[in-house]
Scaffold this motif. Sequence first.
Motif, PDB file in Angstrom:
ATOM      1  N   UNK A 123       0.857  -1.181   0.000  1.00  0.00           N
ATOM      2  CA  UNK A 123       0.000   0.000   0.000  1.00  0.00           C
ATOM      3  C   UNK A 123       0.889   1.225   0.000  1.00  0.00           C
ATOM      4  N   UNK A 124       0.367   2.310  -0.560  1.00  0.00           N
ATOM      5  CA  UNK A 124       1.108   3.567  -0.568  1.00  0.00           C
ATOM      6  C   UNK A 124       0.672   4.394   0.625  1.00  0.00           C
ATOM      7  N   UNK A 125       1.642   5.038   1.254  1.00  0.00           N
ATOM      8  CA  UNK A 125       1.373   5.863   2.432  1.00  0.00           C
ATOM      9  C   UNK A 125       0.953   7.265   2.020  1.00  0.00           C
ATOM     10  N   UNK A 126       0.123   7.859   2.823  1.00  0.00           N
ATOM     11  CA  UNK A 126      -0.181   9.289   2.702  1.00  0.00           C
ATOM     12  C   UNK A 126       0.700   9.975   3.735  1.00  0.00           C
ATOM     13  N   UNK A 127       1.834  10.507   3.304  1.00  0.00           N
ATOM     14  CA  UNK A 127       2.791  11.115   4.223  1.00  0.00           C
ATOM     15  C   UNK A 127       2.274  12.468   4.691  1.00  0.00           C
ATOM     16  N   UNK A 128       2.244  12.649   6.004  1.00  0.00           N
ATOM     17  CA  UNK A 128       1.734  13.875   6.608  1.00  0.00           C
ATOM     18  C   UNK A 128       2.807  14.416   7.548  1.00  0.00           C
ATOM     19  N   UNK A 129       3.222  15.662   7.317  1.00  0.00           N
ATOM     20  CA  UNK A 129       4.209  16.279   8.191  1.00  0.00           C
ATOM     21  C   UNK A 129       3.586  16.540   9.553  1.00  0.00           C
ATOM     22  N   UNK A 130       4.367  16.274  10.617  1.00  0.00           N
ATOM     23  CA  UNK A 130       3.876  16.477  11.976  1.00  0.00           C
ATOM     24  C   UNK A 130       4.948  17.174  12.804  1.00  0.00           C
ATOM     25  N   UNK A 131       4.532  17.965  13.788  1.00  0.00           N
ATOM     26  CA  UNK A 131       5.468  18.620  14.690  1.00  0.00           C
ATOM     27  C   UNK A 131       5.951  17.674  15.786  1.00  0.00           C
ATOM     28  N   UNK A 132       5.171  16.644  16.074  1.00  0.00           N
ATOM     29  CA  UNK A 132       5.533  15.685  17.109  1.00  0.00           C
ATOM     30  C   UNK A 132       5.068  14.301  16.681  1.00  0.00           C
TER      31      UNK A 132
END
Length: 149
Positions: A123-132
């Motif tokens: 499966x392909x990931x939905x990369x989401x930037x996070x601060x923590x």
Amino acid sequence: METKTVKYKVLDPRAKAPAYATPGAAAADLCAVLDAPLTLEPGQRAMIPTGLAIELPDAGCVALLYARSGLAIKHGLTLPNCVGVIDSDYRGEVRVGLINLSSEPYTIAPGERIAQLCIAPVWQAAFVQADALGDTARGAGGFGSTGKL
């Protein structure tokens, strides 16, 4: 065990269809299509044709190329990138990159089994930037941090 159809096209009449050696095998053997025996000297790499192209059923799977354990353990023949990845949208010839990690030359015979082909879900990931990021017991501990290096 679930079965999915994977189409293959013969690009060279000498090609052999991927084949599982036993009913419980996870990967099918791929064979070399060569005009003559090919000797790999120690440290030498080569791209070995299989004479086959494949069509995976959908983007939910990937074809993975692995070394054959007997060739790797007995003769030092393995894939230089450890695992070959064949994406679901690739339609070219399946070729196997091999390297001789032993101190002795090894000769690959035409028709010899040279690699294993495993079809796996992906499966392909939905990369989401996070601060923590969430905490775990391991945290940022790297190589050897679990005491089992």
